[in-house]
Design an enzyme around this catalytic site. Structure first.
Site, PDB file in Angstrom:
ATOM      1  N   ASP A 124      12.055  30.657  78.607  1.00 58.77           N
ATOM      2  CA  ASP A 124      12.087  30.128  77.328  1.00 58.77           C
ATOM      3  C   ASP A 124      13.613  30.063  76.884  1.00 58.77           C
ATOM      4  OD1 ASP A 124      12.057  32.928  77.660  1.00 58.77           O
ATOM      5  OD2 ASP A 124      11.648  33.146  75.570  1.00 58.77           O
ATOM      6  N   GLU A 133      10.041  35.668  77.012  1.00 59.87           N
ATOM      7  CA  GLU A 133      10.753  36.756  77.444  1.00 59.87           C
ATOM      8  C   GLU A 133      11.470  36.914  76.120  1.00 59.87           C
ATOM      9  OE1 GLU A 133      13.551  39.471  77.762  1.00 59.87           O
ATOM     10  OE2 GLU A 133      14.641  37.388  77.577  1.00 59.87           O
ATOM     11  N   GLU A 134      12.092  36.184  75.205  1.00 54.58           N
ATOM     12  CA  GLU A 134      12.883  36.404  74.191  1.00 54.58           C
ATOM     13  C   GLU A 134      12.131  37.006  73.041  1.00 54.58           C
ATOM     14  OE1 GLU A 134      15.894  36.488  74.114  1.00 54.58           O
ATOM     15  OE2 GLU A 134      16.712  35.114  76.000  1.00 54.58           O
ATOM     16  N   HIS A 156      23.603  34.781  74.493  1.00 52.51           N
ATOM     17  CA  HIS A 156      23.000  34.873  72.959  1.00 52.51           C
ATOM     18  C   HIS A 156      24.289  34.255  72.082  1.00 52.51           C
ATOM     19  CE1 HIS A 156      19.014  37.413  72.860  1.00 52.51           C
ATOM     20  NE2 HIS A 156      19.389  36.974  74.404  1.00 52.51           N
TER      21      HIS A 156
END
Length: 392
Positions: free
Chosen positions: A77, A137-138, A363
């Site tokens: 993701d 996962e995020e 990020h």
């Protein structure tokens, strides 16, 4: 040194990674990502199952000789972030970006599959290899969703490995933690309900903004005065929402934050102190307060035997000076759910261009990586599969 260990299909890996980078998808919406993974698996002739944990894919290869089962996990993701890079493979989905390297993780695991097939592992190897392409996962605990699907219930996995892009290290180096690798996390939500009114008459109100401001300051004492200086913990309030006009004291305020710890006992201690502080706030400011703590990802704990094995294999591949034993990180990782069930290891894959300073981390809207890290990841994961399988 790095160019010497490029795979014969380096260009294929780069093309694959850039495709995923251009078409990022958020948690549990990785439909096109899963479809592209399936297309590659079809081309390689590898059987798979789709729709695991909603959008996940699980593939497998069995060798002729019996042996242990080894798994590789890749998250797939992306993040809700507008990419700022000016590159030919920039995200085509506005407001969504692979800013954490998951596009590279997917390409690496697909590359490991191709390497095994082209080097006749099914004929010459031992055991079975599982390849887990995981959603969310995020956010959303995709690892737990895949485990809850029941597909792994009968799997006796000897070891499971994952790599994660790690821009703190240059390409050609890897890092890993001995024991705890990533923090456990909780989401903290606080609703403060006061008595609204005119900003000129605060004595007739119960101001939730003042109470919330005091609360944020008070919460800092939890880490500095309740947690041992020898332990690690983070408590961050990231949002504070209240009010509609400068001359109105609002009826309520909402705060949200995150709690990260490296010890389960510390986790419980901080949660208890949060409750006590919020209770005291009600009495001190004449408001009502609602505290909600949602436990998130558990501690990610690397298996010590697999740490030792990885150090040996990565030293053989890259050289001893390129292998770093690092401290635990406060970021949470849902690979931890797999490690609660199976022995496993999270490997930090150096991906910054050599001889350059660290600039943009995970990020960041500017995050990118040296694509030779893909080849390092492929070769290391293949070596680990072969080592666990007991091949010479």
């Amino acid at each position: 040194m790095i160019d010497a260990i490029l795979t014969p299909f380096h260009d294929w890996l780069v093309e694959l990674r850039r495709h995923f980078h251009q078409y990022p998808e958020l948690a549990y919406n990785e439909y096109e990502t899963a479809a592209q993974i399936a297309r590659v698996l079809d081309e390689l002739g590898v059987p798979y199952q789709k729709g695991i944990g909603k959008t996940g894919v699980v593939a497998s290869i069995s060798a002729k000789q019996s042996g242990p089962t080894v798994a590789l996990r890749s998250d797939m993701d992306a993040l809700p972030l507008l990419e700022a890079n000016d590159v030919s493979y920039k995200s085509k989905n506005p407001g969504v970006m692979h800013a954490c390297g998951h596009d590279g993780h997917v390409a690496i695991v697909l590359g490991a599959i191709r390497w095994l097939i082209e080097n006749q592992w099914p004929e010459k190897g031992r055991g079975r290899a599982l390849f887990v392409f995981q959603p969310a996962e995020e956010s959303g605990a995709g690892a737990k969703s895949m485990l809850d699907s029941g597909i792994f219930a009968s799997e006796d996995v000897e070891a499971i490995f994952a790599v994660h892009m790690h821009p703190e290290l240059p390409v050609g180096q890897i890092g890993m933690a001995e024991g705890v690798s990533n923090a456990a996390s909780s989401s903290v939500r606080i609703r403060l309900i006061g008595r609204g009114g005119h900003g000129a008459h605060p004595h007739l109100c119960a101001d939730p903004i003042v109470a919330g401001s005091y609360l944020i300051t008070e919460l800092q004492s939890v880490i500095s005065r309740n947690v041992s200086p020898l332990e690690s913990a983070v408590l961050t309030i990231g949002t504070f929402q209240a009010g509609t006009a400068p001359n109105i004291i609002p009826q309520e305020a909402r705060l949200e934050g995150t709690l990260r710890t490296l010890q389960v006992e510390t986790w419980s201690l901080i949660e208890a102190r949060l409750s006590e502080i919020v209770d005291g706030l009600e009495r001190a400011f004449g408001i009502s307060a609602e505290l909600t703590i949602l436990r998130g990802y558990p501690l990610l704990v690397n298996d010590p035997k697999l740490v030792k094995l990885c150090r040996e294999e990565s030293t053989s591949l890259l050289g001893a000076e390129q292998v770093k034993v690092e401290a635990a990180r406060m970021g949470a990782e849902d690979f931890a759910y797999f490690l609660e069930k199976y022995p496993g290891l999270m490997i930090r894959l150096g991906c910054r261009e050599p001889h350059t300073e660290y600039r943009h981390g995970l990020h960041s809207p500017y995050f990118d990586f040296d694509e030779r890290a893909l080849d390092v990841g492929v070769q290391l994961l293949v070596r680990l599969i072969e080592a666990v399988s007991g091949e010479q």
